[in-house]
Scaffold this motif. Sequence first.
Motif, mmCIF file in Angstrom:
data_model
loop_
_atom_site.group_PDB
_atom_site.id
_atom_site.type_symbol
_atom_site.label_atom_id
_atom_site.label_comp_id
_atom_site.label_asym_id
_atom_site.label_seq_id
_atom_site.Cartn_x
_atom_site.Cartn_y
_atom_site.Cartn_z
ATOM 1 N N PRO A 129 0.822 -1.213 0.000
ATOM 2 C CA PRO A 129 0.000 0.000 0.000
ATOM 3 C C PRO A 129 0.857 1.265 0.000
ATOM 4 C CG PRO A 129 -0.809 -1.566 1.618
ATOM 5 C CD PRO A 129 0.521 -2.086 1.147
ATOM 6 N N TYR A 130 0.254 2.374 -0.424
ATOM 7 C CA TYR A 130 0.991 3.638 -0.597
ATOM 8 C C TYR A 130 1.647 4.109 0.701
ATOM 9 C CZ TYR A 130 1.862 8.551 -1.682
ATOM 10 O OH TYR A 130 2.455 9.781 -1.864
ATOM 11 N N ARG A 131 0.880 4.101 1.796
ATOM 12 C CA ARG A 131 1.404 4.645 3.054
ATOM 13 C C ARG A 131 2.611 3.857 3.572
ATOM 14 N NH1 ARG A 131 -2.145 5.745 8.583
ATOM 15 N NH2 ARG A 131 -0.426 6.566 9.837
ATOM 16 N N PRO A 132 2.513 2.520 3.706
ATOM 17 C CA PRO A 132 3.706 1.770 4.137
ATOM 18 C C PRO A 132 4.874 1.915 3.166
ATOM 19 C CG PRO A 132 1.730 0.420 4.329
ATOM 20 C CD PRO A 132 1.340 1.651 3.562
ATOM 21 N N MET A 133 4.571 2.019 1.873
ATOM 22 C CA MET A 133 5.635 2.166 0.872
ATOM 23 C C MET A 133 6.409 3.462 1.110
ATOM 24 S SD MET A 133 5.277 2.579 -3.264
ATOM 25 C CE MET A 133 4.320 4.098 -3.076
ATOM 26 N N MET A 134 5.675 4.562 1.366
ATOM 27 C CA MET A 134 6.324 5.849 1.586
ATOM 28 C C MET A 134 7.122 5.840 2.887
ATOM 29 S SD MET A 134 5.757 7.704 -1.034
ATOM 30 C CE MET A 134 6.435 9.207 -0.367
ATOM 31 N N ILE A 135 6.530 5.288 3.952
ATOM 32 C CA ILE A 135 7.167 5.339 5.269
ATOM 33 C C ILE A 135 8.374 4.417 5.362
ATOM 34 C CG2 ILE A 135 6.808 4.847 7.719
ATOM 35 C CD1 ILE A 135 3.912 5.762 7.392
ATOM 36 N N LYS A 136 8.272 3.215 4.795
ATOM 37 C CA LYS A 136 9.317 2.207 5.001
ATOM 38 C C LYS A 136 10.328 2.112 3.860
ATOM 39 C CE LYS A 136 6.407 -0.713 7.942
ATOM 40 N NZ LYS A 136 5.820 -2.066 8.136
ATOM 41 N N ILE A 137 9.953 2.588 2.668
ATOM 42 C CA ILE A 137 10.846 2.410 1.518
ATOM 43 C C ILE A 137 11.344 3.736 0.949
ATOM 44 C CG2 ILE A 137 11.030 1.465 -0.817
ATOM 45 C CD1 ILE A 137 8.904 -0.596 -0.030
ATOM 46 N N ILE A 138 10.415 4.621 0.585
ATOM 47 C CA ILE A 138 10.784 5.850 -0.120
ATOM 48 C C ILE A 138 11.392 6.901 0.807
ATOM 49 C CG2 ILE A 138 9.994 7.677 -1.654
ATOM 50 C CD1 ILE A 138 9.858 4.876 -2.868
ATOM 51 N N LEU A 139 10.677 7.236 1.902
ATOM 52 C CA LEU A 139 11.148 8.307 2.787
ATOM 53 C C LEU A 139 12.513 8.034 3.425
ATOM 54 C CD1 LEU A 139 7.885 9.572 4.550
ATOM 55 C CD2 LEU A 139 9.311 10.775 2.888
ATOM 56 N N PRO A 140 12.798 6.805 3.901
ATOM 57 C CA PRO A 140 14.141 6.569 4.468
ATOM 58 C C PRO A 140 15.268 6.834 3.471
ATOM 59 C CG PRO A 140 12.644 4.812 5.119
ATOM 60 C CD PRO A 140 11.919 5.636 4.105
ATOM 61 N N GLN A 141 15.048 6.467 2.205
ATOM 62 C CA GLN A 141 16.065 6.721 1.183
ATOM 63 C C GLN A 141 16.167 8.214 0.873
ATOM 64 O OE1 GLN A 141 16.271 3.770 -2.149
ATOM 65 N NE2 GLN A 141 14.369 3.037 -1.251
ATOM 66 N N ALA A 142 15.022 8.871 0.844
ATOM 67 C CA ALA A 142 15.015 10.308 0.565
ATOM 68 C C ALA A 142 15.712 11.088 1.677
ATOM 69 C CB ALA A 142 13.579 10.794 0.390
ATOM 70 N N ASN A 145 19.411 11.537 1.441
ATOM 71 C CA ASN A 145 19.858 12.478 0.414
ATOM 72 C C ASN A 145 19.625 13.937 0.814
ATOM 73 O OD1 ASN A 145 20.544 10.304 -1.277
ATOM 74 N ND2 ASN A 145 18.476 10.202 -2.124
ATOM 75 N N ILE A 146 18.573 14.180 1.595
ATOM 76 C CA ILE A 146 18.195 15.565 1.875
ATOM 77 C C ILE A 146 18.636 16.048 3.255
ATOM 78 C CG2 ILE A 146 16.182 15.374 0.370
ATOM 79 C CD1 ILE A 146 14.434 15.146 2.842
ATOM 80 N N LEU A 147 19.285 15.180 4.035
ATOM 81 C CA LEU A 147 19.675 15.577 5.390
ATOM 82 C C LEU A 147 20.528 16.849 5.419
ATOM 83 C CD1 LEU A 147 19.533 14.946 8.378
ATOM 84 C CD2 LEU A 147 21.577 13.532 8.116
ATOM 85 N N PRO A 148 21.538 16.987 4.547
ATOM 86 C CA PRO A 148 22.322 18.237 4.571
ATOM 87 C C PRO A 148 21.461 19.467 4.299
ATOM 88 C CG PRO A 148 23.488 16.542 3.335
ATOM 89 C CD PRO A 148 22.107 16.009 3.604
ATOM 90 N N ALA A 149 20.532 19.363 3.357
ATOM 91 C CA ALA A 149 19.663 20.501 3.048
ATOM 92 C C ALA A 149 18.730 20.813 4.213
ATOM 93 C CB ALA A 149 18.838 20.207 1.784
ATOM 94 N N LEU A 150 18.233 19.783 4.894
ATOM 95 C CA LEU A 150 17.373 19.995 6.061
ATOM 96 C C LEU A 150 18.145 20.662 7.190
ATOM 97 C CD1 LEU A 150 15.227 16.725 6.346
ATOM 98 C CD2 LEU A 150 14.422 19.029 5.812
ATOM 99 N N MET A 151 19.370 20.208 7.444
ATOM 100 C CA MET A 151 20.177 20.817 8.497
ATOM 101 C C MET A 151 20.484 22.266 8.166
ATOM 102 S SD MET A 151 20.420 18.767 10.961
ATOM 103 C CE MET A 151 21.440 19.905 11.889
ATOM 104 N N LYS A 209 26.369 16.638 11.023
ATOM 105 C CA LYS A 209 27.428 15.807 10.450
ATOM 106 C C LYS A 209 27.463 14.433 11.097
ATOM 107 C CE LYS A 209 30.462 19.553 8.918
ATOM 108 N NZ LYS A 209 31.768 20.230 9.089
ATOM 109 N N TYR A 210 27.221 14.405 12.416
ATOM 110 C CA TYR A 210 27.214 13.129 13.132
ATOM 111 C C TYR A 210 26.077 12.233 12.641
ATOM 112 C CZ TYR A 210 26.472 9.789 16.924
ATOM 113 O OH TYR A 210 26.268 8.651 17.648
ATOM 114 N N VAL A 211 24.878 12.810 12.533
ATOM 115 C CA VAL A 211 23.716 12.038 12.066
ATOM 116 C C VAL A 211 23.942 11.560 10.636
ATOM 117 C CG1 VAL A 211 21.251 12.148 11.529
ATOM 118 C CG2 VAL A 211 22.116 13.229 13.616
ATOM 119 N N MET A 215 23.940 7.689 9.325
ATOM 120 C CA MET A 215 23.030 7.215 8.283
ATOM 121 C C MET A 215 23.791 6.561 7.137
ATOM 122 S SD MET A 215 20.061 10.162 8.189
ATOM 123 C CE MET A 215 18.954 9.186 7.176
ATOM 124 N N ARG A 216 24.937 7.134 6.801
ATOM 125 C CA ARG A 216 25.753 6.544 5.731
ATOM 126 C C ARG A 216 26.355 5.209 6.166
ATOM 127 N NH1 ARG A 216 29.090 11.823 3.422
ATOM 128 N NH2 ARG A 216 27.334 12.739 2.242
#
Length: 219
Positions: A129-142, A145-151, A209-211, A215-216
Amino acid sequence: MNLDFSQIVPYIPFMLEGVWVTLQFVIIAIIFGFILGSLISLVKISRFTLLKWLADFYTSIFRGTPLILQLLLIYYAVPQLTGYDISPFLSAILTFGLNSSAYVSEIIRAGIQAVDKGQREAAEALGIPYRPMMIKIILPQAMKNILPALMNEFITLTKESALVSVISYLDLMRRAQVVSSDIYRSFEPLIFVGLLYYAMVMVLTLIGKYVERRMRASD
């Protein structure tokens, strides 16, 4: 040089207290902005045209107008339009949270769309389903990639928090102004408060940087 930092020594506890006062609304605004921004980003990649248009319009409003204007509108317009005497603290949280959510939504949207489309297609093929897919698959990968921009957004929010001094909120900047008016000297309290802002930003940078390293390492 006409400098005398000894004059601000009695005021140091007063200015240091401003660190926690500032962080109080900044932390709440960051959490609020992140949650709201995440929801808006999901709307932007949805298939509902009207909701996507509203989300884009919301983002354009908060990204296209000065933050100080948004702060003054909320602080002065809310009592005028509703009769509710909004506090500087709540005004700061709403303004910075709403403003941050607009930027966060674009960051997360870009991160989600940067994830390989094959991931979503594979999940859909497996009947996830869409919701589990976003929470468990797509968002963790995203997020990786976006952590530096969020920080960077959170650091910018911390620095721009000084704007709340214009509505008499006793943050770091406002306390520096109070001390300046007391001792009739501006340079020394401003330099001291500037060092406190710098320290907060450096701590946030190190945390980011620590986080990011953690994650990496989990890949």
